[in-house]
Scaffold this motif. Structure first.
Motif, mmCIF file in Angstrom:
data_model
loop_
_atom_site.group_PDB
_atom_site.id
_atom_site.type_symbol
_atom_site.label_atom_id
_atom_site.label_comp_id
_atom_site.label_asym_id
_atom_site.label_seq_id
_atom_site.Cartn_x
_atom_site.Cartn_y
_atom_site.Cartn_z
ATOM 1 N N VAL A 93 9.055 -24.025 12.964
ATOM 2 C CA VAL A 93 9.144 -25.357 12.344
ATOM 3 C C VAL A 93 9.690 -25.239 10.923
ATOM 4 C CG1 VAL A 93 7.819 -27.348 11.572
ATOM 5 C CG2 VAL A 93 7.303 -26.289 13.783
ATOM 6 N N TYR A 94 9.195 -24.243 10.180
ATOM 7 C CA TYR A 94 9.664 -24.037 8.806
ATOM 8 C C TYR A 94 11.149 -23.665 8.787
ATOM 9 C CZ TYR A 94 10.020 -22.002 4.132
ATOM 10 O OH TYR A 94 10.401 -21.704 2.858
ATOM 11 N N ALA A 95 11.593 -22.942 9.818
ATOM 12 C CA ALA A 95 12.992 -22.497 9.870
ATOM 13 C C ALA A 95 13.954 -23.672 9.918
ATOM 14 C CB ALA A 95 13.210 -21.585 11.073
ATOM 15 N N VAL A 96 13.517 -24.801 10.477
ATOM 16 C CA VAL A 96 14.397 -25.966 10.559
ATOM 17 C C VAL A 96 14.849 -26.376 9.159
ATOM 18 C CG1 VAL A 96 14.518 -28.403 11.204
ATOM 19 C CG2 VAL A 96 13.366 -26.771 12.707
ATOM 20 N N GLY A 97 13.951 -26.265 8.183
ATOM 21 C CA GLY A 97 14.285 -26.671 6.828
ATOM 22 C C GLY A 97 15.373 -25.821 6.208
ATOM 23 N N TYR A 98 15.200 -24.489 6.265
ATOM 24 C CA TYR A 98 16.192 -23.655 5.567
ATOM 25 C C TYR A 98 17.432 -23.360 6.409
ATOM 26 C CZ TYR A 98 14.229 -19.507 7.979
ATOM 27 O OH TYR A 98 13.788 -18.594 8.907
ATOM 28 N N LEU A 99 17.414 -23.765 7.693
ATOM 29 C CA LEU A 99 18.614 -23.607 8.519
ATOM 30 C C LEU A 99 19.376 -24.917 8.693
ATOM 31 C CD1 LEU A 99 17.280 -21.298 11.403
ATOM 32 C CD2 LEU A 99 18.685 -20.640 9.450
ATOM 33 N N ARG A 100 18.835 -25.994 8.128
ATOM 34 C CA ARG A 100 19.456 -27.305 8.340
ATOM 35 C C ARG A 100 20.904 -27.330 7.860
ATOM 36 N NH1 ARG A 100 17.103 -31.874 9.710
ATOM 37 N NH2 ARG A 100 15.025 -31.067 9.192
ATOM 38 N N LYS A 101 21.203 -26.587 6.814
ATOM 39 C CA LYS A 101 22.572 -26.598 6.286
ATOM 40 C C LYS A 101 23.576 -25.999 7.270
ATOM 41 C CE LYS A 101 21.807 -22.245 3.775
ATOM 42 N NZ LYS A 101 21.792 -21.595 2.438
ATOM 43 N N TYR A 102 23.064 -25.242 8.276
ATOM 44 C CA TYR A 102 23.956 -24.651 9.274
ATOM 45 C C TYR A 102 24.099 -25.521 10.517
ATOM 46 C CZ TYR A 102 23.169 -20.363 6.578
ATOM 47 O OH TYR A 102 23.087 -19.424 5.583
ATOM 48 N N PHE A 103 23.309 -26.588 10.612
ATOM 49 C CA PHE A 103 23.283 -27.363 11.856
ATOM 50 C C PHE A 103 24.642 -27.967 12.200
ATOM 51 C CE2 PHE A 103 18.550 -28.490 12.756
ATOM 52 C CZ PHE A 103 18.244 -27.147 12.710
ATOM 53 N N ASP A 104 25.390 -28.356 11.209
ATOM 54 C CA ASP A 104 26.692 -28.977 11.450
ATOM 55 C C ASP A 104 27.844 -27.984 11.299
ATOM 56 O OD1 ASP A 104 25.559 -31.504 11.937
ATOM 57 O OD2 ASP A 104 25.482 -31.933 9.783
#
Length: 218
Positions: A93-104
């Motif tokens: 769950v925490y990983a979603v925050g710091y990986l969000r910049k890679y989602f797009d």
């Protein structure tokens, strides 16, 4: 024990699905959902054991020279599983925050969540496996998965250096662990951890002290 087997299958399936050519947000969702289901299934198995219930046990046939593979969920294993998988779920769950910049971006975020699934799978193997081979397999899966997570930002030289140090240190520990297991096998003529424990309890002396130091170092 069926719940733990189902939990392992959910983690494997979730890891495979996270690697498929989907959008990164779907990959993250698959990883978190599979972690959640695996955690719930694990809790269903461990809570009765922690409450003093019977110890689940399963034996799976395997080829020579490994022989039958045993899995057992005792109170100690249940204690560690009761919080190890939830902690990995929180990490996902925490990983979603710091990986969000890679989602797009074109970066494959699913690899990260698949590796977290493999770490949870390794917990199941290490805390329930009664055979030295399954224990070592779980140990190595955890070590390699964690190493790949450490070097996620591999373009940074400091991250690569930290990953190298981590990989070397974990495998030095593995060498000591394998050495201890080899000594225990020669003394007990068995690859099962219960037999290792029985031999350690009944054979004081230099060899037992050596094995203890090897296990402590690992």
């Amino acid at each position: 024990m069926n719940q733990l087997l189902a939990s392992a299958l959910v983690l494997i399936l979730g890891g495979v699905l996270a690697m498929l050519p989907l959008r990164n947000n779907w990959r993250a969702a698959v990883g978190i959902v599979s972690q959640t289901f695996a955690t719930l299934l694990t809790w269903i198995a461990v809570i009765p054991v922690l409450a003093g219930g019977p110890v689940p046990y399963v034996e799976l046939p395997w080829g020579h020279p490994i022989g039958a593979v045993h899995f057992k969920l005792d109170a100690l294993g249940a204690f560690f599983l009761s919080w190890s998988l939830p902690m990995t779920l929180l990490g996902a769950v925490y990983a979603v925050g710091y990986l969000r910049k890679y989602f797009d971006s074109a970066r494959h975020v699913g690899v990260h969540f698949a590796l977290l699934n493999m770490i949870s799978l390794s917990f199941l193997m290490v805390y329930t496996g009664e055979h030295a081979m399954t224990f070592l397999m779980g140990w190595e899966i955890a070590a390699l998965s964690a190493w790949l997570l450490v070097i996620w930002d591999y373009t940074n030289q400091k991250v690569r250096f930290a990953g190298f140090n981590y990989l070397v240190s974990t495998h030095i520990g593995l060498i000591f662990l394998v050495a201890a297991f080899m000594i225990l096998y020669t003394q007990s003529q068995s690859w099962y951890l219960d037999d290792f424990g029985d031999w350690m309890r009944t054979h004081p002396g230099t060899i037992r002290s050596t094995v203890f130091l090897l296990l402590l170092t690992s």
